[in-house]
Scaffold this active site. Structure first.
Site, PDB file in Angstrom:
ATOM      1  N   ASP A 197       9.634   1.278 -10.633  1.00 51.43           N
ATOM      2  CA  ASP A 197       9.289   2.352  -9.704  1.00 51.43           C
ATOM      3  C   ASP A 197       8.175   3.229 -10.271  1.00 51.43           C
ATOM      4  O   ASP A 197       7.209   3.563  -9.574  1.00 51.43           O
ATOM      5  CB  ASP A 197      10.526   3.205  -9.396  1.00 51.43           C
ATOM      6  CG  ASP A 197      11.601   2.424  -8.658  1.00 51.43           C
ATOM      7  OD1 ASP A 197      11.246   1.510  -7.886  1.00 51.43           O
ATOM      8  OD2 ASP A 197      12.793   2.715  -8.863  1.00 51.43           O
ATOM      9  N   GLU A 250       6.081   2.396 -12.598  1.00 56.39           N
ATOM     10  CA  GLU A 250       4.867   1.586 -12.730  1.00 56.39           C
ATOM     11  C   GLU A 250       4.107   1.551 -11.410  1.00 56.39           C
ATOM     12  O   GLU A 250       2.871   1.652 -11.386  1.00 56.39           O
ATOM     13  CB  GLU A 250       5.243   0.176 -13.184  1.00 56.39           C
ATOM     14  CG  GLU A 250       5.727   0.130 -14.640  1.00 56.39           C
ATOM     15  CD  GLU A 250       6.575  -1.087 -14.959  1.00 56.39           C
ATOM     16  OE1 GLU A 250       6.612  -2.013 -14.116  1.00 56.39           O
ATOM     17  OE2 GLU A 250       7.203  -1.112 -16.032  1.00 56.39           O
ATOM     18  N   LEU A 261     -23.361   2.351   4.510  1.00 56.83           N
ATOM     19  CA  LEU A 261     -24.601   1.979   3.828  1.00 56.83           C
ATOM     20  C   LEU A 261     -25.340   0.845   4.530  1.00 56.83           C
ATOM     21  O   LEU A 261     -26.466   0.508   4.149  1.00 56.83           O
ATOM     22  CB  LEU A 261     -24.320   1.572   2.377  1.00 56.83           C
ATOM     23  CG  LEU A 261     -24.351   2.703   1.336  1.00 56.83           C
ATOM     24  CD1 LEU A 261     -23.242   3.715   1.570  1.00 56.83           C
ATOM     25  CD2 LEU A 261     -24.262   2.141  -0.076  1.00 56.83           C
ATOM     26  N   ALA A 316       1.352  -6.120  -8.832  1.00 58.01           N
ATOM     27  CA  ALA A 316       2.526  -5.248  -8.998  1.00 58.01           C
ATOM     28  C   ALA A 316       3.410  -5.256  -7.762  1.00 58.01           C
ATOM     29  O   ALA A 316       4.027  -4.253  -7.415  1.00 58.01           O
ATOM     30  CB  ALA A 316       2.098  -3.824  -9.341  1.00 58.01           C
ATOM     31  N   SER A 335       2.020  -6.076  -0.659  1.00 67.26           N
ATOM     32  CA  SER A 335       2.353  -5.114   0.396  1.00 67.26           C
ATOM     33  C   SER A 335       3.606  -5.536   1.146  1.00 67.26           C
ATOM     34  O   SER A 335       4.410  -4.692   1.567  1.00 67.26           O
ATOM     35  CB  SER A 335       1.179  -4.981   1.374  1.00 67.26           C
ATOM     36  OG  SER A 335       0.073  -4.351   0.759  1.00 67.26           O
TER      37      SER A 335
END
Length: 409
Positions: A268, A270, A366, A391, A394
């Site tokens: 958590d 991390e 741009l 990690a 999603s």
């Protein structure tokens, strides 16, 4: 090339000062005076020491050879922000760790990712679960930047389903013999100290995993070829190979069979610290886009005067500020002992997806120049996408949040 050389230095120089003016009032709502001063000092350090190398790191796919960024960050006391002072750390909280992660990532996403793996995934695991002897042996050199740290969980066929790992540690006299592979290990090629998870009991499922401290040079341990990534280039990533690698018993991190506890108890926090990386990338996008639309003229006036460009900037700004507020409010709760799994998953889910969209908007602001590699916007997009995958994807983060909400009374 000529266009980039004409525009880019002024954009980055003016963008830096402009960003400080734009966000000083907003950040004062999030940080106390000491944290604000810390943010300014890390910002200055990162822009002067790291940012000048960002484009070259991306192009060459390695950190500069003539500058030891690890040691410079160590000299600035950035590696051990949440580590105890007795081992060379600062003994501060996750607010400070997130601030550092944001500002380093703002200067270079690649350096930010490697910094996060070193200071967060490796050092904090040792702080939370290391024995006094292990802390004394490993932490001082990791905190000073003399050594680089890494963590390895995933395998070629074990990513999100990490408990299905095949890497095996067989118990023998005096320790364990490890055989197997680990994949996508950030800092793997350069790390001297690695936290590695392996199965000590194949039949025990999640209760058969143990965490080990692996040292570079251990017989039977090697690293395969560095991976050539889409983004976060220069942040070394590789496969780890274990072939009858003997690891002494004193290198067990925590207890045998408690590897999942070691893993999950820090996951958590991390996720929280890594969530500050996308914040830095979003800030970097605005650092480039806002000054550019002030300078770039079409139809006889700066394109920033057109409402559709202002609308893009507004979307970028609100994505940044909402993500930033979410991250630092959760960091403050964690410092106060209120660690919420769904919020820690939520901050990186939200910030990571916003960062990808903000980078796309920066490229659009741009125009043709945004698609040229002499400008940083393409690099920012490629770097941002990593945070939707690394990690925990999603999809996994959404699953965690939904599961936690379903369990609540």
């Amino acid at each position: 090339m000529a266009a980039a050389q004409r525009w880019l230095p002024g954009i980055l120089r003016r963008g830096d000062g402009l960003a400080r003016r734009l966000y000083s009032s907003a950040s004062s709502l999030l940080f106390d005076d000491t944290q604000e001063q810390f943010k300014e000092s890390v910002h200055k350090f990162a822009q002067e020491t790291i940012a000048p190398h960002a484009a070259a790191i991306d192009a060459s796919n390695h950190f500069p050879k003539d500058v030891n960024l690890w040691k410079l960050m160590g000299d600035f006391n950035l590696h051990g922000l949440t580590a105890p002072e007795e081992y060379g750390g600062m003994g501060l909280g996750y607010m400070y760790h997130c601030i550092a992660m944001e500002e380093i990532s703002r200067a270079s996403g690649s350096v930010g990712l490697s910094y996060g793996a070193h200071s967060n995934l490796c050092i904090n695991q040792l702080v939370r679960h290391g024995s006094p002897a292990q802390k004394l042996k490993y932490l001082p050199k990791l905190i000073s930047g003399e050594h680089v740290g890494a963590l390895a969980m995933s395998e070629p066929n074990s990513g999100s389903d990490v408990v299905s790992m095949k890497c095996k540690a067989e118990k023998v006299d005096g320790g364990y013999v490890i055989n197997g592979n680990k994949m996508w290990c950030t800092n793997g090629p350069s790390a001297q100290t690695l936290v590695v998870y392996a199965k000590t009991d194949i039949a025990a499922g999640s209760k058969g995993i143990t965490a080990f401290i692996i040292e570079k040079g251990m017989p039977g341990f090697s690293t395969a070829q560095k991976l050539d990534k889409l983004g976060m280039r220069g942040s070394d990533t590789c496969e780890l190979v274990f072939e009858n690698c003997f690891v002494p018993h004193e290198n067990v991190l925590g207890e045998e069979g408690k590897g999942v506890y070691v893993m999950m108890s820090g996951l958590d926090l991390e996720r929280l610290v890594l969530a500050a990386g996308p914040i830095g990338l979003m800030q970097a996008c605005l650092d480039v886009a806002v000054p550019y639309v002030r300078q770039r003229e079409q139809f006889g006036r700066p394109i920033g005067e057109f409402q559709f460009i202002q609308g893009k900037l507004a979307d970028m700004y609100t994505s940044l500020q909402s993500s930033r507020s979410f991250v630092y409010s959760v960091a403050r709760d964690c410092d106060n002992g209120k660690v919420d799994r769904k919020d820690c998953a939520g901050v990186i889910l939200f910030a990571a997806e916003r960062a990808t969209q903000v980078a796309l908007q920066a490229i659009q602001c741009l125009g043709g120049n945004g698609y040229i590699n002499e400008y940083p916007t393409g690099r920012l997009l490629r770097d941002a996408k990593l945070f939707e995958i690394g990690a925990g994807t999603s999809e996994i983060r959404r699953m965690i949040i939904g599961r936690e909400l379903f369990k609540e009374e």
